[in-house]
Scaffold this motif. Structure first.
Motif, PDB file in Angstrom:
ATOM      1  N   GLU A   1      31.649  34.628  23.877  1.00 48.77           N
ATOM      2  CA  GLU A   1      31.809  36.065  23.794  1.00 48.77           C
ATOM      3  C   GLU A   1      33.124  36.336  22.856  1.00 48.77           C
ATOM      4  N   SER A   2      34.024  35.353  23.239  1.00 47.04           N
ATOM      5  CA  SER A   2      35.358  35.756  22.593  1.00 47.04           C
ATOM      6  C   SER A   2      35.445  35.258  21.140  1.00 47.04           C
ATOM      7  N   ARG A   3      34.498  34.067  20.904  1.00 45.63           N
ATOM      8  CA  ARG A   3      34.370  33.688  19.461  1.00 45.63           C
ATOM      9  C   ARG A   3      33.496  34.426  18.894  1.00 45.63           C
ATOM     10  N   ARG A   4      32.422  35.192  19.381  1.00 44.55           N
ATOM     11  CA  ARG A   4      31.623  36.390  18.663  1.00 44.55           C
ATOM     12  C   ARG A   4      32.832  37.449  18.174  1.00 44.55           C
ATOM     13  N   ARG A   5      33.376  37.823  19.123  1.00 45.22           N
ATOM     14  CA  ARG A   5      34.445  38.934  18.759  1.00 45.22           C
ATOM     15  C   ARG A   5      35.235  38.665  17.493  1.00 45.22           C
ATOM     16  N   GLU A   6      35.776  37.510  17.655  1.00 44.28           N
ATOM     17  CA  GLU A   6      36.500  37.106  16.465  1.00 44.28           C
ATOM     18  C   GLU A   6      35.852  36.859  15.229  1.00 44.28           C
ATOM     19  N   LEU A   7      34.397  36.363  15.057  1.00 45.05           N
ATOM     20  CA  LEU A   7      33.708  36.714  13.945  1.00 45.05           C
ATOM     21  C   LEU A   7      33.518  38.065  13.421  1.00 45.05           C
ATOM     22  N   GLU A   8      33.047  38.717  14.506  1.00 44.15           N
ATOM     23  CA  GLU A   8      33.005  40.098  14.211  1.00 44.15           C
ATOM     24  C   GLU A   8      34.196  40.759  13.412  1.00 44.15           C
ATOM     25  N   THR A   9      35.343  40.171  13.940  1.00 40.84           N
ATOM     26  CA  THR A   9      36.901  40.813  13.405  1.00 40.84           C
ATOM     27  C   THR A   9      36.884  40.366  12.093  1.00 40.84           C
ATOM     28  N   GLY A  10      36.391  39.060  11.719  1.00 39.50           N
ATOM     29  CA  GLY A  10      36.651  38.407  10.704  1.00 39.50           C
ATOM     30  C   GLY A  10      35.762  39.057   9.509  1.00 39.50           C
ATOM     31  N   ILE A  11      34.343  39.283  10.007  1.00 39.70           N
ATOM     32  CA  ILE A  11      33.342  39.941   8.997  1.00 39.70           C
ATOM     33  C   ILE A  11      34.264  41.426   8.750  1.00 39.70           C
TER      34      ILE A  11
ATOM     35  N   VAL B   1      30.893  36.120   4.059  1.00 38.15           N
ATOM     36  CA  VAL B   1      30.273  36.919   4.970  1.00 38.15           C
ATOM     37  C   VAL B   1      28.914  36.509   5.462  1.00 38.15           C
ATOM     38  N   LYS B   2      27.764  35.961   4.589  1.00 40.67           N
ATOM     39  CA  LYS B   2      26.591  35.291   4.699  1.00 40.67           C
ATOM     40  C   LYS B   2      26.904  34.273   5.592  1.00 40.67           C
ATOM     41  N   GLU B   3      27.716  33.332   5.430  1.00 36.94           N
ATOM     42  CA  GLU B   3      28.029  32.410   6.362  1.00 36.94           C
ATOM     43  C   GLU B   3      28.226  32.882   7.827  1.00 36.94           C
ATOM     44  N   MET B   4      29.093  33.928   8.002  1.00 36.89           N
ATOM     45  CA  MET B   4      29.567  34.277   9.192  1.00 36.89           C
ATOM     46  C   MET B   4      28.402  34.793   9.999  1.00 36.89           C
ATOM     47  N   GLU B   5      27.623  35.700   9.066  1.00 32.53           N
ATOM     48  CA  GLU B   5      26.474  36.280   9.707  1.00 32.53           C
ATOM     49  C   GLU B   5      25.500  35.217  10.178  1.00 32.53           C
ATOM     50  N   LEU B   6      25.184  34.191   9.442  1.00 30.61           N
ATOM     51  CA  LEU B   6      24.230  33.056  10.111  1.00 30.61           C
ATOM     52  C   LEU B   6      25.287  32.359  11.105  1.00 30.61           C
ATOM     53  N   GLU B   7      26.334  32.262  11.365  1.00 39.16           N
ATOM     54  CA  GLU B   7      27.049  31.477  12.436  1.00 39.16           C
ATOM     55  C   GLU B   7      26.943  32.614  13.817  1.00 39.16           C
ATOM     56  N   LEU B   8      27.188  33.913  13.399  1.00 32.34           N
ATOM     57  CA  LEU B   8      27.027  34.924  14.326  1.00 32.34           C
ATOM     58  C   LEU B   8      25.570  34.974  14.963  1.00 32.34           C
ATOM     59  N   ALA B   9      24.480  34.846  14.167  1.00 38.91           N
ATOM     60  CA  ALA B   9      23.379  34.682  14.567  1.00 38.91           C
ATOM     61  C   ALA B   9      22.750  33.308  15.591  1.00 38.91           C
ATOM     62  N   LEU B  10      23.430  32.310  14.947  1.00 38.19           N
ATOM     63  CA  LEU B  10      23.497  31.261  15.792  1.00 38.19           C
ATOM     64  C   LEU B  10      24.048  31.277  17.227  1.00 38.19           C
ATOM     65  N   MET B  11      25.010  32.183  17.219  1.00 34.64           N
ATOM     66  CA  MET B  11      26.170  32.284  18.229  1.00 34.64           C
ATOM     67  C   MET B  11      25.207  33.130  19.285  1.00 34.64           C
ATOM     68  N   GLU B  12      24.746  34.009  18.745  1.00 35.72           N
ATOM     69  CA  GLU B  12      23.597  35.127  19.474  1.00 35.72           C
ATOM     70  C   GLU B  12      22.652  34.272  20.145  1.00 35.72           C
ATOM     71  N   GLU B  13      21.974  33.420  19.592  1.00 37.96           N
ATOM     72  CA  GLU B  13      20.774  32.677  19.972  1.00 37.96           C
ATOM     73  C   GLU B  13      21.433  31.653  21.079  1.00 37.96           C
ATOM     74  N   LYS B  14      22.411  31.168  20.889  1.00 34.75           N
ATOM     75  CA  LYS B  14      22.928  30.133  21.911  1.00 34.75           C
ATOM     76  C   LYS B  14      23.217  30.941  23.091  1.00 34.75           C
TER      77      LYS B  14
END
Length: 437
Positions: free
Chosen positions: A125-135, A209-222
């Motif tokens: 969850e913390s990593r996802r917040r960081e990714l959202e902030t980065g996006i 942005v595309k890479e972070m969106e992909l990483e975020l989708a993988l993180m949500e799936e995980k």
């Protein structure tokens, strides 16, 4: 009338028992004893009764002797059956003990897995917040870059128009100077380079942005997979505990409320997740995590209740049940009787405080232990008491030895469980505890 009847009866008796005389002669005298028919009849009947009694008594003795042999054989068969049953009960007890240990290991493993998954979930969850902030930062940079690109393109267009106008004026009038042309060319080249750099930055930003969106989708799936594993683990851990307390006759809802009132401190990893990356309503993942934390808190409450309720057996060695809870010989038997050897150790079935450790009427040597939630256990007919009033004891701690004190027909333990002063069936608690512990 009576005389005639007596004469007729005497005549009939003389036919079967004629009058006889028994002569007794001495040296100087001779005497005789007269045996009347009635006397002979009485003597005959008395002798017949004695003979009949002798025959009947002999027959009874013979039948009793034969029956005793049958009874001994039956007793021998009953003893063999009882020993076989005792061995089967011992084997079953060993199997139940192994199952209880395996269940306890599974329970501890589930708790460890839940704790590890909870930590991993919080990190995700913390990593996802960081990714959202980065996006958001990249999107902001991209918007600024696009504005700069548009400004540069407009500036380049203006410079080109000015150059064209100057060239037109030079051809119609005085020729432009070489310095002026060089300056215009330099400015145009710099503007074109800036434009190309802005375009390259924009493309890089879009790619990031595309890479972070992909990483975020993988993180949500995980995260979804972690949630499913946690939910399965909670289901596996909570359901047996609910069945255990229900089998023991406990109201799980009121039990959990009582546990919460006694253990209401909160903090650390069990605090609800309240952060939101957008400052508005909580996300679906956060609500799902809060539901899991509530279930984990419920599991913890069940664990506390299981540790404080008398769900264990008071005996660890071989024993047999001799009497259960219910009516016996027209009277209510409030406990369960366990028979074993004299001096067999007796153990506390849950944590509690000793409130009685002395002789009490028909109970003999009696121990009373007060537990949580209005539960009290009693251990009667002991040979020896090993605790004192006011002493705090733990589950599995030896408190006395089995004996035959008080109103008892043999060495055994009378074990009672009372809830709010009312006797309940102790075997429900013991059988319920076997499903988990």
């Amino acid at each position: 009338m009576r005389t005639r009847l007596a004469i007729k009866l005497h005549t009939v008796l003389e036919q079967y028992f004629p009058e006889r005389r028994l002569f007794l002669r001495s040296e100087d005298d001779t005497r005789f004893i007269r045996l009347r028919p009635s006397t002979q009849l009485i003597a005959f009947m008395g002798g017949s009764l004695i003979i009949a009694w002798t025959i009947i008594a002999t027959a009874i003795l013979l039948m009793d002797s034969i029956g005793s042999g049958n009874f001994r054989e039956q007793a021998r068969r009953d003893q063999q059956t009882y020993e076989q049953r005792l061995n089967n009960l011992s084997d079953e007890r060993d199997v139940r003990t192994e199952e209880a240990l395996a269940a306890q290991n599974r329970f501890n493993s589930a708790l460890s897995q839940i704790s590890a998954m909870q930590s991993e979930l919080l990190a995700s969850e913390s990593r996802r917040r960081e990714l959202e902030t980065g996006i958001e930062v990249i999107q902001s940079t991209l918007r600024r870059t696009m504005k700069e690109r548009e400004t540069a393109l407009a500036h380049t267009s203006n410079l080109e128009n000015s150059a064209n106008q100057s060239a037109t004026a030079g051809s119609g009038g005085a020729p432009l100077g070489n310095d002026m042309m060089d300056a215009l060319s330099s400015v145009l080249a710099q503007t074109a380079a800036e434009r190309d750099q802005v375009i390259a930055d924009a493309e890089e930003a879009l790619k990031a942005v595309k890479e972070m969106e992909l990483e975020l989708a993988l993180m949500e799936e995980k995260n979804d997979q972690i949630f499913r594993q946690l939910e399965d683990a909670m289901t596996i851990s909570v359901e047996p505990l609910e069945k255990m307390f229900t089998a023991a006759g406990m109201d799980t809802k009121s039990l959990l409320n009582e546990v919460r009132r006694g253990y209401n401190g909160r903090g650390g990893p069990l605090m609800p997740l309240a952060f939101s990356t957008k400052g508005g309503e909580l996300t679906k993942e956060t609500l799902r995590a809060n539901d899991l934390l509530d279930q984990l808190d419920e599991l913890n409450m069940y664990r506390i209740a299981a540790e404080t309720l008398p769900l264990d057996s008071p005996l660890k060695s071989a024993f047999r049940y001799t009497s259960g809870f219910g009516m016996r010989w027209g009277r209510m038997h409030n406990g369960t009787d366990f028979a074993a050897k004299h001096g067999t150790p007796i153990y506390s079935t849950a944590d509690g405080v000793v409130i009685h450790a002395d002789w009490l009427s028909g109970y003999g040597r009696l121990i009373k232990i007060k537990h949580e939630y209005g539960i009290e256990t009693r251990y009667a007919h002991l040979a020896k008491i090993r605790v004192k009033v006011g002493q705090r004891v733990s589950r599995g701690e030896q408190i006395g030895d089995m004996g035959n004190s008080g109103r008892s027909t043999g060495t055994h333990l009378h074990y009672e469980i009372r809830k709010n002063g009312r006797a309940v069936n102790a075997m429900k608690f013991i059988k319920a505890g076997r499903n988990v512990f």
